[in-house]
Each structure stands twice: as C-alpha cells, then as structure tokens.
Design an enzyme around this catalytic site. Structure first.
Site, PDB file in Angstrom:
ATOM      1  N   GLN A 227       0.824  -1.201   0.000  1.00  0.00           N
ATOM      2  CA  GLN A 227       0.000   0.000   0.000  1.00  0.00           C
ATOM      3  C   GLN A 227       0.865   1.260   0.000  1.00  0.00           C
ATOM      4  OE1 GLN A 227      -2.838  -2.196   3.166  1.00  0.00           O
ATOM      5  NE2 GLN A 227      -3.218  -0.009   3.084  1.00  0.00           N
TER       6      GLN A 227
ATOM      7  N   ARG B 218      -8.075  -0.620   8.534  1.00  0.00           N
ATOM      8  CA  ARG B 218      -9.146   0.256   8.051  1.00  0.00           C
ATOM      9  C   ARG B 218      -9.437   1.359   9.064  1.00  0.00           C
ATOM     10  NH1 ARG B 218     -13.912  -1.756   3.998  1.00  0.00           N
ATOM     11  NH2 ARG B 218     -14.321   0.296   3.193  1.00  0.00           N
ATOM     12  N   CYS B 219      -8.371   1.984   9.540  1.00  0.00           N
ATOM     13  CA  CYS B 219      -8.566   3.071  10.498  1.00  0.00           C
ATOM     14  C   CYS B 219      -7.323   3.933  10.519  1.00  0.00           C
ATOM     15  CB  CYS B 219      -8.891   2.516  11.880  1.00  0.00           C
ATOM     16  SG  CYS B 219      -7.541   2.376  13.037  1.00  0.00           S
TER      17      CYS B 219
ATOM     18  N   GLU C  74     -12.817   4.838   6.117  1.00  0.00           N
ATOM     19  CA  GLU C  74     -12.737   4.068   7.348  1.00  0.00           C
ATOM     20  C   GLU C  74     -13.747   4.476   8.401  1.00  0.00           C
ATOM     21  OE1 GLU C  74      -8.717   5.216   7.657  1.00  0.00           O
ATOM     22  OE2 GLU C  74      -7.963   3.420   6.707  1.00  0.00           O
TER      23      GLU C  74
END
Lengths: 175, 793
Positions: B221, B368-369, B738
């Site tokens: 990523q 996801r945060c 998110e």
C-alpha cells in the site's frame, strides 16, 4: 502442452509423472499433460494462462476461485485438474463475447459491485449459475446463492443490486 | 459556454469506475498473475510453536528434492547482515529466525524451487529442533514478575514492556473528577482482528546483475516507503530499486508493513540472478502479518448530574506481539488513540498507555482506520453509552448535550487536536428520524410481549484523517506529505500520477474527476497511474484514509498549477493581458467579451505548437502537498437489533448511517466505502476475531476458524448524507474509507447491550457471539473477552 508450473523450469526437475487430460474451457477443447496432484485452479491460472480465476484461501472458503463446472459453481482450488478430464468448465474469461459484456458484468459495473476486484470473477460466476436456474431471484435468494463467496470490500449490498440489475436485463432480453 | 461538470465526470458525478473494465473481464493484474521468464518460486517454512529456542536446523533433505534451487536459513541471512530488519516503529524484526522463534508462524527457512509444489515438498523436509519455552499470550502474563523475556535479542530489554506513553493534563483531569457528581466507569477488550484482504501478500523480486537494478513487484500500500526501507536494509542504492505495486486485492492496512517474505525473495533473486516469486498462503497471511487492535481499555468519565461531561481519563494496555511493528506516525506510540472524544466538548482529559511484547504475530496496523482510532472511538462510544445510562439520561440527548456545537469551530480538544468543521446535531437528527427513534420505546415494549428483546444503539464520532501535517506526522523521520504529477498532452488528454496506492478505492476513476473539476478536461481523457516508484512521484501511500485528504489535495493543486500556465497561454492566444482573462470550467475567455475564448484543449495544443516568446514548452507540473491540518469527517450510526433471549442470537433489524465526509468526489464510490466499512463493523461485533490458546496457537488461522460474514449474514444499510466542506482542503473533501469501521462497532454493541440492559449488563466484549449474549442474559453480569482466554467460545 505440458502444464508444469509457468513452463519455465530451467531444466526439467525430474521425471514427473503426468497424465494427459482433455477438458473444454469456455467452449474450446484443451489437451494438456498435468501432474496428477496439480489443482484445477493452478492449471487454469498457470497452464492455461487465464488469471481471472483467483486463489484466495486454498481451503474452499472464500470462493475467489469459483468457476462453472458443467454449469455448476465449484471452487477450483480444491479440485484436481485430472478430475476435470472430459468435462466442460467456464471461467470469467468466457463470460463476455468479443464485442459485448455479459449482463452480469455490466450489472457489477453499473451498481458498483466491486472495489478491489479480487472476488469479482467468482461472484459473477456464482451469480450466473443462480440466474440460469432462477431468472427472477429475490434479494434473499441472491444472498444465499452467493454465501459461498467472500468479499471484504463492498459489504455485499451492491453485489446483490448488481445481480438484480443483471437479472432484470436478462429477463428483458429473453422476452 | 461553461461545461456541465457532471457530464464531464467532474466533482459529484457518480462516474462508473474505469478499473472495473479490466476486473469484470478477469483481466486485473495482481502480483500472482505476473509471470516473468525464468521465474522460480519460494515457499516459507514457519514455526509451529509460539516460543522456543532453535537448537538446530537441518536442511540437507530439502536440498535433495529435485527442482530445489536454494534453501535459506536465518544463519545464511545473518552472514549477509539480513537476519533482522527494522520495523516501522523503530524496533527490529527477525527476517528468518536465528536464535529463537517468538510467535507461531514466524519465518524460519525458505526454499526456492522450480514450482511452488516442489518448494512446499522441500519445506516439509527441513528438520528444526526446538526447545520450547513458556508462551506469553497476553499482556497480563507479559507483565508478570519473572516472566520469560521474549526479546532477549535486544540489549537493555528488561521484562516485556515496549513503552509507556501519556498525554493530556493529569492535574486538570484529577480536579474534574474531584468536582464530579457522578463517575461512570467502563472496561472493554477490543479483540485482535486481522484485516484479511482476499488477496494475501506476495512479491516477485527480479534482480538484474547486468544493470544492477532490483525490481520488486509486490503487494504494498506504500511502495515508496518500501523503496526507502529496501535501500536501508539491502544496502542498495535507491535509484537502483524499483518497487511496483500492481493491482491489490484489498489491503485494509495489512499491506503497509514490510514482511520477511519480501526481503527473503529479494535476497534469493540476488543470489540466483533470476526472478523469485513468493505468494503467501491464507494461513501464512492470517498468522504472521499485521493484525489490528488487541487492546485492553479502561476509562472513567467525570459527570455533572445535569449530564455535562467534566473530564475523561483512560488507560490502555496494548498487545503488540513479538516485534513492535505498528505502522503509524512514529511520534505516537499508540497511534492516535488520543483522538478519543474529539467530537465531544470536554475540558480535561488524560490518557496513559502501556504496550507489551507477547508471543503473538507482530503488527498493530491501522486496520481500516487512522492509527488506533478504531479503538479510541469504540471505547468513547461505549463509555458514552454507559454514562448516559448511569445518569438515567436519554442516549441521544446526552450526546447532543456534550457534542461540540456548530458555532464552536475551530475547536481545540482536550488532547490538543483542532477540529474545524461539522454539523453534529444535524447528523444526529437525520439518523434519529430514519431509525424511528421516537417510536422505539413503544416498539420495544410491544416486542417484549412477543418474548423478543429489542435494542437500539447509537455511535457518533469525528475522526482524524489525512495524516498529516509535517510538524506532527512522520514515519521513521519521513514527513507524511503526498504528491501528484500531471502531464497534459497536446490533444488535451493527459496522464496523472500520484504517490498514493489504490487497493479498491477507485483512484483511477476519482482522481481524474478532480482534474476534470479543476481543468474542465473530461475525466475519461485522464489516465491515472500509481504504484511504480520509477514513474510515480514520492508519496507515503494509501492507508488511514489519507488518499483524498493528502494525495487528492495534491491532485487539485497540480491541476491548478497547470491551469495557471494555461492561463498565460490563453492570454497569448487571445492577444490580451493575463489580467483580462476569466476562467469558467474548461475555458478561458476575455472578460469584456465572453464569446472570445479558448478551451483548455486549445491551450494544450498551443503549449506544444504556439507559445509566447520565452515560455518553456509543454503543459505539465507536479505538486507536493503538506496538509495544514487533519481532516475531520463526522459519522452518526444507528443500529436496531432483536435479541432472542432463548438462544442469545441477535438479528440486525436496521442500520442507519449518516456520514459527513465533506464534499463527495464520487457519491457512488463514497457510499461503497461506507457500506464496506459497516460490514467490517458488523463482522467485528458479531464474529470476526483472533485469539490464542495457552500455548500460543493462533485460533483463527484459516477461514473455518476466522469467521468473516458472507452476503447471507450481512445486514442491509440505509445511508444518509450531510456535507460540511473541509475548510482547508482544496476541494473541501475529508476522507471516508474508514469512518464506518471506526464508528460502526460501538453502534452494534450499544444496540445489543441496550437490548439486554434490563438485566444490569453494561458491557459485552466483542465479538458478541450468541453464547456471550446468552450468558449475559442469564447472569446479568458483564461479559469480558479478557484473559484467561476461554477455549471454544
């Protein structure tokens, strides 16, 4: 052809026992020599170079490797290639014609039924099998039919909508 | 005539995604789809035990398997100074174990062979003799006196503590508690969860001895961070390293860290002088790569009896596994945990955090945060729920009373963040109406007559996205800016490259929409490329919802630079001075005569064919964007559940999500992100977690044990929109990927706790499996997921 992995071994590793099989892939007969232990998913991806079929979990759970085997959705990561001898299989590469997308493919694009795209081929093939049996499914029927396929991105709601979109179009086309 | 922005796929258009064209045809290009000539395959041997000394490793039988080209062990890595690598949190992590194994699944050896079947066969033949040590599987064991020191490789490491860290004003907070009428307490465990993207991690390392260049195709990523790290670890010059992230089959924070498999494949390629592919299997991914959460949370709220919150204090104890490999801004030891209560007007707050090593997989990634924000907001909303009940106040009214009001922005939180915009009350109102808040109590009483228990849960929060400004945010010293490069060809079409990295968010579609908005060039005329460090400008990658706030801002800024040059060209073409030129979407015109104008495409052609004297040819630029502040989206989620008291099974009746993520670039994509996030929230609250038995065996090592919801279990969602533009972002966007994962879990837990609240239960730790809910109903006691870990629950 021999479907040893990638066909790139610099020198043949050893006398690997192989079996000759013929299977029909997306309407075309293919004859290949495979190791008996080769998984069908790997034959499709490496030997046949159709990488639209993905391997996600290796344990028949995630459904990313779903293909149609004699029209029925199966998980190709837990089937041996030799078991497909003499059979018809369909992969995502067989869904669209040269000029036209399959309505399910259109539906996934129209209703934003995918994010990363990894589960998408398996989802679409599971949906294709459903619509072949049930052209006018309810939302619950779609959710049940796709419950063997995991998606981590979309939350499924748009996948369900995509299949409803496709079902509607396919019904209109068949009338 | 100005263009119709929606028609050209600009801001606000639910443009269908460009990337779908390849994915729906099975023509994506994920790392395992790439085949290079002469490529070999690598397999890792992992430790079957959680904690053991390695007495010996015998690889001779592996070498005898026909088709094996190389067998690597920790000793061989050590000979090349590669047995250990740095983590993103200033710790070290073993690449291949030399002295000890410290978690189940740790990488011990690698085999490179002609095909992965042979490599797997050969791995089975490696004989490792382990001398087992007691496994430490939670912080309570890690902190116990006399506990085995897991990280005995580190000089000066006594015990198993990783860090102590605190923030806030302790004395002001103590005073608030001294003045309080009521003190409300809460204690929760946020269980370990694995992001588990459908695609596992993998790499193809391709070292070319002739050119000296190393190319690595990999699942990252953040490819530029990898290039910097590889330059450091492998001691290769940075310009001789090319990292390529192809299509990623999801990431969710799992593909931010650098894993041993990548490093080993690189060394193997250098030694063998051919491409080496490593594709992790699902179990390898689940048991060894970056997890999220695993934090024990304790907190108290100081309350005035009319409901005003006077102060908050909180303690966290986090479990980091065997190596402190959290992927987060380096200054903050427990991420942005101190963003907790940012949406609430609270005068004083204090946070004390401690982290421990355990014999579990390393990680602590921002699943996801935005760096531990999920834990922060979850606990905040659990505390709020408990406090409202302790005061006997209505859940919505207690929130409304304490939430920051619209006229209080910019608002400085007790921990020092600056929130800058929002309409929290409006979001609350919309959600209450949609869920049927006013009639819920009657509905609940009616259900009770049928023997069913209804519950309603609310979760409201603002979270800090878009790390971030260079004053505060860096990873290993590299400031967290981002970048974009835009080149307009002579026909007015163009290519945009950014330092972000799409993994399903749809950057190819949405970045082009920002260009369309700024330049009036139809989105379909802009190609978007990311992920290749040889061509993309330097960027910190995509995680923590930072793409739109940072890279997206860079896209707008670079387009504006291009427009500024086009304006000069337009003045030349129109034979007026630049001051007499006006802009409307896609076109410059003469102020005194609107009919006289040139399009952006005319300017592009002129940039290559008809330039004013002395002007540099071409129409392209780049922009590096250092955001002035974080962005602060707001979310209000409402969940209604029905609990069957006979079984503890709970069904979701309705989910309402109100999101204010500022200006929406592509509403369709935004809604897709919210629904995906809500599903992960449902997953974590209902079934998805990883635990470990007493010996350190990971429970949740495959999809039969690690439960993820399918289409069948997942509820439907109702989405609502409020737009409060971000005051400092060039197009007013705030980020959204998110929000739902962060704020969603508490809404589900609050709903179930509300349904069983009449028994006196204040908390049920996630996942709220039916047996936990049933036990809560039977005993009237809180259900804790804290250790000792109960097997089979």
């Amino acid at each position: 052809m021999t479907s040893l992995y990638d066909e790139v071994a610099p020198t043949p590793a050893a006398d690997v026992p192989t079996r000759r099989i013929t299977l029909n892939v997306n309407g075309e007969d293919r004859t290949v020599d495979v190791e008996p232990r080769l998984l069908l998913a790997h034959l499709i991806r490496q030997g046949l170079k159709m990488t639209g079929t993905h391997t996600g979990c290796d344990t028949t759970n995630c459904g990313a490797c779903t293909i149609l085997f004699e029209g029925r959705p199966i998980k190709s990561c837990t089937m041996l290639a030799v078991q497909a001898d003499g059979h018809n299989i369909e992969t995502v590469e067989g869904m669209a014609s040269a000029s036209e997308l399959h309505p399910i493919q259109e539906g996934f694009k129209e209703e934003h039924g995918l994010h990363c795209g990894f589960c998408t081929p398996g989802m679409m093939l599971a949906a294709k099998a459903l619509l072949a049996e049930n052209p006018d499914p309810t939302e619950d029927e779609i959710r049940w039919a796709l419950s063997g396929n995991l998606c981590r991105c979309t939350g499924y709601q748009n996948i369900v909508k995509s299949v409803l979109w496709a079902a509607k179009k396919m019904r209109a086309e068949s009338n | 005539m100005a263009l119709d922005e929606i028609k050209i796929g600009g801001l606000g258009a639910s443009r269908r995604r460009v990337e779908d064209n390849r994915f729906i045809r099975g023509k994506g290009n994920y790392v395992d789809d790439i085949v290079l000539p002469g490529m070999l395959h690598m397999e890792l041997l992992r430790s079957p035990v959680a904690h053991a000394r390695i007495k010996s490793i015998d690889v001779s039988a592996a070498w005898e398997v026909p088709g094996v080209r190389l067998v690597l062990t920790g000793e061989m890595m050590a000979a090349r100074n590669l047995a250990w690598m740095p983590t993103l949190s200033y710790d070290t992590q073993a690449v291949l174990a030399t002295d000890k194994v410290r978690f189940q699944g740790q990488e011990v050896a690698a085999v490179i062979a002609d095909d992965p079947y042979i490599a797997k066969d050969a791995c089975q033949r490696i004989v490792v003799e382990y001398e087992q040590l007691p496994a430490i599987v939670n912080p309570l064991q890690a902190m116990a006196a006399g506990a085995e020191v897991i990280r005995d490789d580190k000089e000066n490491q006594e015990g198993n503590k990783v860090f102590d860290w605190e923030i806030g004003d302790k004395s002001a907070t103590d005073k608030a508690f001294a003045d309080a009428d009521v003190i409300s307490k809460m204690e929760c465990h946020y269980p370990r969860s694995h992001p588990s993207p459908m695609e596992t991690c993998g790499s193809i390392a391709d070292y070319n001895r002739a050119t000296g260049k190393l190319t690595v195709y990999m699942t990252s990523q953040a490819p530029h961070i990898v290039r910097a790290a590889v330059a450091m670890v492998a001691e290769l010059p940075e310009h001789m390293i090319r990292i390529v992230s192809p299509d990623l089959g999801g990431g969710f924070g799992n593909k931010v860290p650098i894993y041993p498999g990548y490093v080993v494949s690189i060394l193997a390629s250098i030694l063998l002088e051919c491409p080496v592919k490593w594709i992790e299997d699902k179990t390898g991914n689940l048991i060894s790569t970056g997890f999220g959460r695993d934090v024990y949370l304790q907190g108290e709220l100081a309350l005035r009896k009319d409901g005003k919150i006077l102060g908050m204090r909180m303690k966290t104890i986090s479990d980091h596994g065997a190596f402190y490999a959290d992927a987060q801004p380096s200054k903050f030891k427990i991420g942005l945990m101190h963003s907790t209560f940012a949406a609430y007007d609270i005068p004083a707050a204090h946070l004390f955090s401690t982290g421990y090593y355990t014999n579990k997989a390393p990680g602590g990634v921002a699943y996801r945060c935005s760096f531990r924000v999920t834990e922060a907001m979850f606990f905040q909303e659990r505390m709020i729920h408990g406090a409202a009940n302790d005061l006997g106040m209505d859940q919505a009214e207690f929130r409304r009373m304490n939430l920051v009001k619209d006229d209080m922005f910019p608002y400085r939180t007790a921990f020092g963040f600056l929130t800058d915009s929002g309409q929290y009350g409006k979001c609350l109102d919309i959600g209450m109406k949609a869920i049927g808040y006013d009639t819920f109590q009657a509905e609940k009483a009616e259900a009770r007559k049928r023997g069913k228990l209804l519950g309603l849960g609310i979760s409201t929060m603002t979270e800090p996205l878009g790390a971030g400004n260079s004053r505060e945010y860096d990873i290993l010293g590299i400031k967290m800016f981002d970048s974009a490069e835009l080149r307009i060809h002579m026909s007015g079409k163009g290519i945009l490259r950014t330092g972000a990295m799409n993994q399903g968010q749809g950057h190819q579609t949405t970045w082009a929409q920002i260009v369309a908005h700024e330049l009036g060039i139809p989105a379909e005329d802009i190609t978007v490329e990311e992920g290749d460090t040889d061509t993309a400008p330097f960027g910190m990658g995509t995680y923590a919802s930072r793409s739109t706030p940072v890279a997206g801002a860079a896209v707008a800024m670079v387009a504006r630079k291009v427009r500024a040059k086009a304006r000069k060209i337009a003045a030349h073409l129109l034979e007026v001075s630049e001051e007499d030129i006006e802009w409307e979407l896609g076109r410059f015109y003469v102020r005194s005569n609107k009919e006289r104008g040139v399009t952006i495409q005319d300017c592009a052609m002129a940039a290559y064919s008809n330039l004013p004297d002395g002007m540099e040819p071409g129409l392209e630029n780049n922009a590096y964007y250092d955001p002035p502040n974080l962005t602060w989206p707001f979310a209000a989620y409402f969940v209604k559940v029905e609990v069957d008291p006979e079984t503890g099974v709970w069904d979701v009746l309705k989910v309402v999500a109100v999101d204010d993520c500022g200006v929406r670039i592509n509403p369709m994509v935004v809604e897709g992100q919210i629904m995906g996030g809500l599903t992960e929230a449902y997953a974590m609250s209902s079934m998805q977690y990883q635990t470990y038995d007493e010996e350190g065996n990971c429970i949740g090592s495959n999809y039969m044990d690690y439960l993820l919801p399918t289409a069948w279990e997942t509820p439907g969602f109702e989405l609502y929109e409020v737009v409060t533009p971000c005051p400092h972002h060039p197009i007013g966007a705030k980020g959204v990927g998110e929000c739902a994962t962060v704020a969603g879990p508490a809404a589900f837990v609050n709903a179930v706790v509300d349904a069983v609240g009449h028994t006196g239960v204040r908390n049920i730790d996630m996942p709220m499996m039916p047996n936990r809910v049933y036990e809560a109903l039977q005993t009237g006691k809180d259900i804790s997921g804290m250790p000792p870990v109960k097997m089979g629950d």
